[in-house]
Design an enzyme around this catalytic site. Structure first.
Site, mmCIF file in Angstrom:
data_model
loop_
_atom_site.group_PDB
_atom_site.id
_atom_site.type_symbol
_atom_site.label_atom_id
_atom_site.label_comp_id
_atom_site.label_asym_id
_atom_site.label_seq_id
_atom_site.Cartn_x
_atom_site.Cartn_y
_atom_site.Cartn_z
ATOM 1 N N ASP A 260 47.440 43.679 44.867
ATOM 2 C CA ASP A 260 46.811 44.741 44.097
ATOM 3 C C ASP A 260 47.933 45.704 43.669
ATOM 4 O O ASP A 260 49.095 45.570 44.062
ATOM 5 C CB ASP A 260 45.695 45.440 44.882
ATOM 6 C CG ASP A 260 44.684 46.116 43.936
ATOM 7 O OD1 ASP A 260 45.035 46.369 42.766
ATOM 8 O OD2 ASP A 260 43.564 46.414 44.359
HETATM 9 C C1 BGC Z 1 42.344 47.980 41.607
HETATM 10 C C2 BGC Z 1 42.195 46.572 41.092
HETATM 11 C C3 BGC Z 1 42.619 46.508 39.633
HETATM 12 C C4 BGC Z 1 44.043 47.013 39.522
HETATM 13 C C5 BGC Z 1 44.618 46.950 38.106
HETATM 14 C C6 BGC Z 1 43.708 48.561 41.295
HETATM 15 O O1 BGC Z 1 43.774 49.918 41.604
HETATM 16 O O2 BGC Z 1 42.086 47.983 42.991
HETATM 17 O O3 BGC Z 1 40.875 46.127 41.251
HETATM 18 O O4 BGC Z 1 42.492 45.210 39.141
HETATM 19 O O5 BGC Z 1 44.083 48.353 39.956
HETATM 20 O O6 BGC Z 1 44.072 47.898 37.291
#
Ligand code: BGC
Length: 736
Positions: A260
């Site tokens: 993530d």
């Molecule tokens: C979230 C993800 C997301 C990523 C990219 C993160 O903060 O937990 O679900 O895909 O950001 O935007």
């Protein structure tokens, strides 16, 4: 479609030509949202140091980034272009939790298909969806992005979304790679606080949280994203058990895993590592193939390989996973975006899909004395009140980076167009937003309610109150909304509440003050027309709850699949704080698993949802009372529509395994089907249940179906009492 053997050969050939720096480049993703990306990412692309970008949605810019990667780098490897396309792109579908309330995999798949086609016009070839974290805590803001609390419902809709995004052929124009996230158990964060710790015993992990991921892997999902959270002491981004043992060794996943956002470097903040280099070591060793946005891999992997702490084989395995995905996506053949080869965004089909999804997602929680539907013929005026009646942005919900607010049709506009010629439609917003505590306009709202035949209150939470990092400890309607309800109630005019929200709310403080409730989630672009049609009976509500509604926060977690406990509560062995006789001995209070200051049941159960039709379930039966392991039992019911309108009903099959080597839930959903019945029509609904469908992970973490007695219920919610039984005999076969 790519031939697997040829793909492996191409991957091997390309990998064989790569330097270590180029390999690490493939494992690194960069944010491209900040200005004209070719300017600041150009050098990295030319050097082969970037394998993927995210957050760029301009086809020309994406094409230029691809051109540099392909024409100006040594090996010309195209880029994965990622974006959070979670519930639509320009055309916004209901939030995923709302889509789950449709219990309609085909429709959910079509919603994802529409989103993929629209996103592809902007150069996106990879979405960070579906989010399939089982969640049993409505305080968690990300429950909005989830498919709810139930394993089977999440499994089926997870597969539907993967199929919708990826299409029949991943390499075809308009197909985009999906990403099942967040691996794993993110939805179990303590007290629903986003990013908090998760502690989940392995049997629960395997029986609940991991199952949708397995289903997504079996459906061919291209990528998985790790969870931000700490799981049983080892943050998911450094968790070898999850990423190697379960995902690769047990499930045979051959796509790639992305971290993530910066979650590799956060391993240090968790307290697992001392610095970024150690974080890179832990993540790469655990099996994270690509780093989203951080620079731990690009700064430290090379040194870790040179020191011999990470083998080149481990790096090669990660790069192979990434290259395989790029070949499967057809990026080497067709790296460039040609929007003209794709359908126009927000076309009629897209909008109709959004309208159907909104229509089927709305759950009628309550409808006293047939307060709904409203009849335009027999009324002369209607009052529309509340902060969410005409809020085109708020109705779209969380994660709508690219949603086109100009496409939104609000309930206020839709009601005007539907009945405005026959009915006098009056509108008072009453509150600036859902959190407002200023009640200066309540008098005016009460006045128009007083003068109208019905008052429709559009209440709830605006979109900023749910989603990532939007956890709430109090999940009542925020601001002064409950007071607004009381003020309108006092006029004596029938009160219809339409609630738009990103999570199940505790509605205890307003539920008795209104005649009917439509729970509409955040319904997306076409929420208005869908809600208007439901209010005025053009369509019947057919959504069913994908998550339990608690009476108060203290009951959480409360979900239909709880265990029985050794002292289950029932109406005769519970007490209420208000009825305690202080002179009586303490043992008179029931001694069962309940809270003294509320009821032991939820406010609205999982699967609940009313209709304008009158559905009756009768004659549940099985075709046999005994089956052997490996066989199938058919469970049937008669469903009649004794009302006077045609409507859809979602028929639900629940099962309980009465005695097992680990205790099993009191009810587990094992089948569901949406059927449409004309007035007066009766149908037989059959569910075939194979003994493998009853398998669970037992004490030794193997999937097993144990012989014994089972109860099965069919009905219109998890509270159904219509029950039959069957027995599995024979203990010789254990499904794999
Ligand atoms: C979230 C993800 C997301 C990523 C990219 C993160 O903060 O937990 O679900 O895909 O950001 O935007």
């Amino acid at each position: 479609m790519s031939d697997p053997q040829t793909t492996e050969q191409r991957v091997a050939r390309l990998l064989g030509q790569m330097t270590l720096a180029e390999k690490i480049g493939q494992m690194s993703q960069r944010d491209a949202s900040d200005g004209y990306a070719p300017d600041y990412l150009g050098d990295g692309l030319r050097a082969g140091c970037i394998g993927s970008v995210l957050n760029v949605v301009d086809a020309d810019v994406v094409n230029e980034l691809q051109r540099i990667a392909i024409e100006e780098s040594r090996l010309g490897v195209p880029l994965m272009v990622g974006r959070d396309v979670i519930h639509g792109f320009k055309t916004v579908m209901p939030i995923p939790l709302g889509q789950a309330a449709t219990w309609n995999p085909e429709l959910v798949k079509e919603g994802a298909r529409v989103a993929a086609l629209e996103a592809a016009t902007a150069g996106v070839n990879w979405t960070f969806a579906p989010m399939i974290d089982i969640s049993r805590d409505p305080r968690w803001g990300r429950i909005a992005e989830s498919l709810g609390e139930c394993v089977l419902l999440t499994n089926k809709l997870a597969v539907a979304m993967v199929e919708g995004f990826q299409g029949d052929d991943l390499s075809a124009t308009g197909s985009i790679a999906a990403c099942a996230k967040h691996f794993a158990a993110y939805g179990a964060v303590e007290s629903g606080r986003d990013y908090a710790t998760t502690n989940v015993p392995e049997t629960e992990l395997r029986n609940v949280y991991l199952r949708p991921f397995r289903a997504a892997v079996e459906a061919g999902v291209t990528t998985l994203m790790t969870s931000f959270s700490d799981l049983n002491g080892v943050p998911a981004t450094g968790n070898e058990f999850l990423l190697r043992q379960v995902l690769r060794d047990e499930w045979g996943f051959d796509g790639f895993v992305v971290s993530d956002w910066d979650s590799i470097r956060q391993l240090q903040i968790h307290g697992l590592t001392e610095n970024d280099r150690e974080s890179a070591f832990e993540a790469a060793t655990a099996g994270v193939d690509m780093e989203m946005h951080g620079d731990a891999y690009s700064n430290h992997l090379a040194a870790l390989v040179e020191e011999g702490r990470i083998s080149i084989d481990a790096i090669d395995a990660a790069v192979r996973n990434i290259l395989r995905a790029k070949y499967r996506l057809g990026l080497f053949e067709n790296p460039y975006t040609k929007p003209e080869d794709l359908p126009a965004v927000a076309n009629d089909h897209a909008l109709e899909t959004a309208r159907q999804a909104a229509l089927q997602s709305v759950v009628m929680l309550k409808n006293d004395n047939g307060a709904l539907p409203l009849s335009a013929e027999s009324m002369s005026s209607v009052a529309i009140i509340g902060p969410l009646a005409d809020a085109p942005y708020q109705q779209l919900g969380t994660w709508i980076f690219d949603g086109d607010v100009d496409l939104s049709i609000t309930p206020m506009h839709a009601i005007h167009s539907l009945v405005g010629r026959d009915v006098d439609v009056r509108y008072v917003r009453a509150m600036d937003n859902s959190r407002s505590k200023i009640n200066a306009a309540f008098d005016e709202a009460a006045e128009i309610a007083q003068e109208s035949d019905a008052a429709i209150l559009f209440l709830g939470e605006e979109s900023i109150l749910s989603g990532e990092a939007r956890s709430r400890a109090d999940i009542n309607l925020p601001g002064d909304q409950a007071e607004l309800v009381r003020r309108i109630r006092a006029t004596g005019t029938p009160v219809i509440a339409v609630i738009l929200a990103g999570r199940p709310l505790t509605l205890t403080n307003i539920v008795d003050e209104v005649d009917a409730i439509l729970f509409a989630w955040h319904p997306g672009t076409m929420g208005g027309p869908a809600i208007a049609d439901l209010l005025f009976g053009i369509e019947s509500p057919s959504g069913k709850l994908p998550a339990t509604f608690a009476r108060m926060v203290g009951q959480i977690p409360i979900y239909y699949g709880q265990k029985n406990t050794g002292r289950p509560p029932s109406p005769d062995n519970v007490a209420h704080i208000d009825d305690i006789d202080t002179r009586a001995p303490q043992t008179s209070l029931g001694m069962s698993a309940f809270h003294l200051d509320t009821c032991f049941t939820p406010l609205f159960a999982f699967g609940h949802g009313l209709s304008y039709a009158a559905f009756e379930y009768e004659h549940i039966r099985t075709n046999t009372h005994k089956i052997r392991l490996g066989e199938t039992v058919t469970i049937s019911v008669e469903l009649a529509n004794r009302g006077d309108v045609a409507a859809d009903e979602v028929v639900q099959l629940y099962v309980r395994d009465l005695v097992a080597s680990i205790t099993r839930p009191v009810k587990e959903l094992k089948g569901f089907r949406r059927v449409r019945l004309e007035p007066g029509q009766t149908v037989t609904v059959d569910f075939d249940l194979h003994t493998d469908d009853l398998a669970f992970y037992g004490r030794n973490m193997q999937l097993i179906t144990e012989p014994g007695e089972f109860h099965a219920w069919i009905g219109g919610s998890s509270e159904t009492q219509l029950r039959t039984e069957f027995r599995i005999i024979d203990s010789n076969r254990f499904p794999g």
